[in-house]
Design a protein around this motif. Structure first.
Motif, PDB file in Angstrom:
ATOM      1  N   UNK A  49       0.793  -1.340  -0.063  1.00 28.43           N
ATOM      2  CA  UNK A  49      -0.076   0.154   0.104  1.00 28.43           C
ATOM      3  C   UNK A  49       0.998   1.423  -0.095  1.00 28.43           C
ATOM      4  N   UNK A  50       1.604   1.658   1.088  1.00 28.83           N
ATOM      5  CA  UNK A  50       2.545   2.578   1.050  1.00 28.83           C
ATOM      6  C   UNK A  50       3.133   2.799  -0.197  1.00 28.83           C
ATOM      7  N   UNK A  51       3.719   1.488  -0.966  1.00 29.39           N
ATOM      8  CA  UNK A  51       4.761   1.781  -2.799  1.00 29.39           C
ATOM      9  C   UNK A  51       3.706   1.782  -3.626  1.00 29.39           C
ATOM     10  N   UNK A  52       2.589   2.037  -3.052  1.00 27.66           N
ATOM     11  CA  UNK A  52       1.495   1.993  -4.085  1.00 27.66           C
ATOM     12  C   UNK A  52       2.128   0.813  -5.596  1.00 27.66           C
ATOM     13  N   UNK A  53       1.964  -0.785  -5.032  1.00 28.90           N
ATOM     14  CA  UNK A  53       2.647  -1.919  -5.670  1.00 28.90           C
ATOM     15  C   UNK A  53       1.328  -3.058  -6.131  1.00 28.90           C
ATOM     16  N   UNK A  54      -0.073  -2.463  -6.936  1.00 32.34           N
ATOM     17  CA  UNK A  54      -0.752  -3.529  -6.872  1.00 32.34           C
ATOM     18  C   UNK A  54      -1.140  -4.343  -7.973  1.00 32.34           C
ATOM     19  N   UNK A  55      -1.910  -4.911  -8.023  1.00 34.95           N
ATOM     20  CA  UNK A  55      -2.825  -5.367  -6.893  1.00 34.95           C
ATOM     21  C   UNK A  55      -1.940  -6.115  -5.717  1.00 34.95           C
TER      22      UNK A  55
ATOM     23  N   UNK B  50      -7.115  -2.176  -0.248  1.00 38.57           N
ATOM     24  CA  UNK B  50      -6.730  -3.105  -0.855  1.00 38.57           C
ATOM     25  C   UNK B  50      -6.416  -3.335  -2.064  1.00 38.57           C
ATOM     26  N   UNK B  51      -7.982  -3.155  -2.396  1.00 36.74           N
ATOM     27  CA  UNK B  51      -7.870  -3.430  -3.715  1.00 36.74           C
ATOM     28  C   UNK B  51      -8.010  -2.272  -4.624  1.00 36.74           C
ATOM     29  N   UNK B  52      -7.211  -1.558  -4.155  1.00 39.28           N
ATOM     30  CA  UNK B  52      -6.985  -0.160  -5.327  1.00 39.28           C
ATOM     31  C   UNK B  52      -8.177   0.475  -6.106  1.00 39.28           C
ATOM     32  N   UNK B  53      -9.131   0.817  -5.508  1.00 31.91           N
ATOM     33  CA  UNK B  53     -10.202   1.108  -6.101  1.00 31.91           C
ATOM     34  C   UNK B  53     -10.610   2.237  -6.019  1.00 31.91           C
ATOM     35  N   UNK B  54      -9.464   3.472  -6.458  1.00 27.24           N
ATOM     36  CA  UNK B  54     -10.028   5.264  -6.028  1.00 27.24           C
ATOM     37  C   UNK B  54     -10.964   5.936  -6.394  1.00 27.24           C
ATOM     38  N   UNK B  55     -11.306   6.695  -5.981  1.00 25.36           N
ATOM     39  CA  UNK B  55     -11.186   7.456  -5.006  1.00 25.36           C
ATOM     40  C   UNK B  55     -12.026   6.872  -3.835  1.00 25.36           C
ATOM     41  N   UNK B  56     -11.625   6.416  -2.585  1.00 23.70           N
ATOM     42  CA  UNK B  56     -11.958   5.659  -1.492  1.00 23.70           C
ATOM     43  C   UNK B  56     -13.637   6.055  -1.615  1.00 23.70           C
ATOM     44  N   UNK B  57     -14.704   5.402  -1.214  1.00 25.43           N
ATOM     45  CA  UNK B  57     -15.654   5.690  -1.475  1.00 25.43           C
ATOM     46  C   UNK B  57     -16.715   6.172  -1.027  1.00 25.43           C
ATOM     47  N   UNK B  58     -16.700   6.924   0.002  1.00 23.69           N
ATOM     48  CA  UNK B  58     -16.927   8.263   1.215  1.00 23.69           C
ATOM     49  C   UNK B  58     -16.194   9.468   0.485  1.00 23.69           C
ATOM     50  N   UNK B  59     -14.952   9.672  -0.889  1.00 22.82           N
ATOM     51  CA  UNK B  59     -14.447  10.413  -1.117  1.00 22.82           C
ATOM     52  C   UNK B  59     -15.611  10.875  -1.899  1.00 22.82           C
ATOM     53  N   UNK B  60     -16.248   9.933  -3.101  1.00 27.21           N
ATOM     54  CA  UNK B  60     -16.738  10.224  -4.410  1.00 27.21           C
ATOM     55  C   UNK B  60     -18.427  10.502  -3.826  1.00 27.21           C
TER      56      UNK B  60
ATOM     57  N   UNK C  53      -2.307   8.811  -2.871  1.00 28.57           N
ATOM     58  CA  UNK C  53      -1.930   9.893  -3.849  1.00 28.57           C
ATOM     59  C   UNK C  53      -0.583   9.369  -3.913  1.00 28.57           C
ATOM     60  N   UNK C  54       0.236   9.376  -4.623  1.00 27.29           N
ATOM     61  CA  UNK C  54       2.161   8.423  -4.172  1.00 27.29           C
ATOM     62  C   UNK C  54       2.445   9.681  -5.029  1.00 27.29           C
ATOM     63  N   UNK C  55       3.765   8.860  -5.040  1.00 29.83           N
ATOM     64  CA  UNK C  55       4.401   7.926  -4.176  1.00 29.83           C
ATOM     65  C   UNK C  55       4.003   8.570  -2.747  1.00 29.83           C
ATOM     66  N   UNK C  56       3.723   8.140  -0.896  1.00 29.07           N
ATOM     67  CA  UNK C  56       3.351   8.668  -0.183  1.00 29.07           C
ATOM     68  C   UNK C  56       4.784   9.814  -0.008  1.00 29.07           C
TER      69      UNK C  56
END
Lengths: 203, 203, 203
Positions: A49-55, B50-60, C53-56
């Protein structure tokens, strides 16, 4: 040793340490599996998560999940028939720390990051799963207890690994020495209760 | 039932459970709102990260935030005039778990993931908010207490939902049955104190 | 005042507060550095993850890490020679809150988000590091203690900042007033033990 293998070994020994901690708290079967999985996968997840390494690693590679659950189930079965030695939790934790710290450092290096970030991400990969395990099972996090040399060993191991790489040592050798450094220092800290000095606060 | 509606119902009942937990700890008004919001939005947030689903639901969709705060304020007002039954927290938690587990599973399915990941993300969506609520309000996390069948009911509900989908049952029906499974099992566990066996650790 | 400078000041005072909390728990030298870094960088990290917002921030700009570690080391050295006043932790925490809440709000505004999200992200940036510090060092999170006006001051500061911007006040002035609001309210709450009313729960 390939990266995947080292990482899976880390997953399995951390799953054992999580399962043992949960069994000591008399959690039910599924609670044991949940704590084992979180301990085994938490550090790598936070690093990704910190490195934006997805999935995130175990989303692409469910083998990680099966390794964690398999190791937890074997631990449950084993403890039905044999008493786990008192030191089993500490030893599993030390091995997991060694594997994860170096695999986290390698992954960060491969993404093109340097010095400080590699040390921090290696340490994060190694310690976060155990911190979550300890918070969830209501123990004082190992990383914060006096005389445990916990984060210290992680930082020393990654630094040593980076220095060896800088000196032109083969990657596999440097990784092996780095891991041995972490595990060795942790065991020394556990066995002889060696620790960094505590700075007394003036009152 | 549409996905949004189910998700908002989950947000509201989890906000009620968070508000009740905070009121029991005698937090001040804003502390109550913070705990209610974190409980209501925490599980979905971690799933989205975890699923890299952005923006996070309550942000949109700030409607999520208003639903959480509105439910928390109603809970505060209600408890000024009427005693909340002792079981109110457990029941709100069971309903929230049912709504969130299935909505988390649906979202993960829609992103194209399969079996194990769907079960894990449904469970994460359902349980993480409550875990954060319990850690912040200094209670032992419900998920870890003996005889609570907590993660178990989440896993059973998602699995049942996936099996029904595999058998060709209409999605809405499968979702309804999955939710009923989670809520029903939780209530059975609460009322009759049914639980999974605890594995005694040899000492 | 530039954004970077405000943010670095926030990092340093939060690192001081983390180091003091860790010293009180008699952690060893590296434990002190770890807690200081997590306290100083935790809020901004969670904000960056939530906003994708990456990189952190500290991954791109290691200056953040050095600022946190430097402030922590100075704190350790200082406390060897002088007794830190009992109020030092509270004051460092109040200053850090003020800096971080407004820098978090500014960053969120620059990304194009509006009202509620700006308030929430400013508050998150300000409070999350301290919450992690308190959980790791086994104290009841400050944000949840009675009569602390903690999240309240953050929300008031960001709201005031947004209102001033809406009235056409220069950004730097609005930011300064917002920060002063947060720090001032926190100090008032600490000194006079002012707090929001606690709603008694009917039993």
């Amino acid at each position: 040793m390939t990266l995947l293998l080292v990482d899976l070994l880390g997953v399995m020994v951390f799953a054992v340490s999580g399962a043992l901690a949960a069994l000591r708290k008399e959690m039910d079967l599924l609670g044991v599996l949940v704590i084992a999985a979180v301990t085994a996968l938490g550090g790598g997840t936070v690093r990704d998560l910190l490195l934006d390494r997805h999935p995130v690693i175990w989303v692409t590679e469910p083998l990680y999940i099966y390794a964690a659950l398999g190791a937890a189930i074997l631990t449950v079965v084993y403890t039905r028939f044999r008493k786990a030695p008192d030191s089993a939790l500490s030893i599993a934790d030390a091995l997991g720390l060694g594997f994860f710290v170096i695999s986290g450092a390698r992954i960060t290096l491969e993404l093109g990051y340097g010095g400080v970030i590699v040390v921090l991400m290696g340490t994060t990969t190694g310690v976060v799963g155990g911190v979550i395990r300890d918070i969830l099972s209501a123990r004082v996090p190992l990383i914060l207890r006096k005389g445990e040399l916990y984060a210290t060993t992680a930082i020393a191991g990654v630094t040593f690994y980076l220095v060896l790489l800088g000196l032109g040592v083969a990657e596999g050798v440097a990784a092996g020495v780095g891991m041995a450094t972490v595990v060795g220092l942790r065991l020394v800290a556990i066995i002889w209760k060696v620790g960094l000095p505590v700075i007394p606060l003036r009152r």
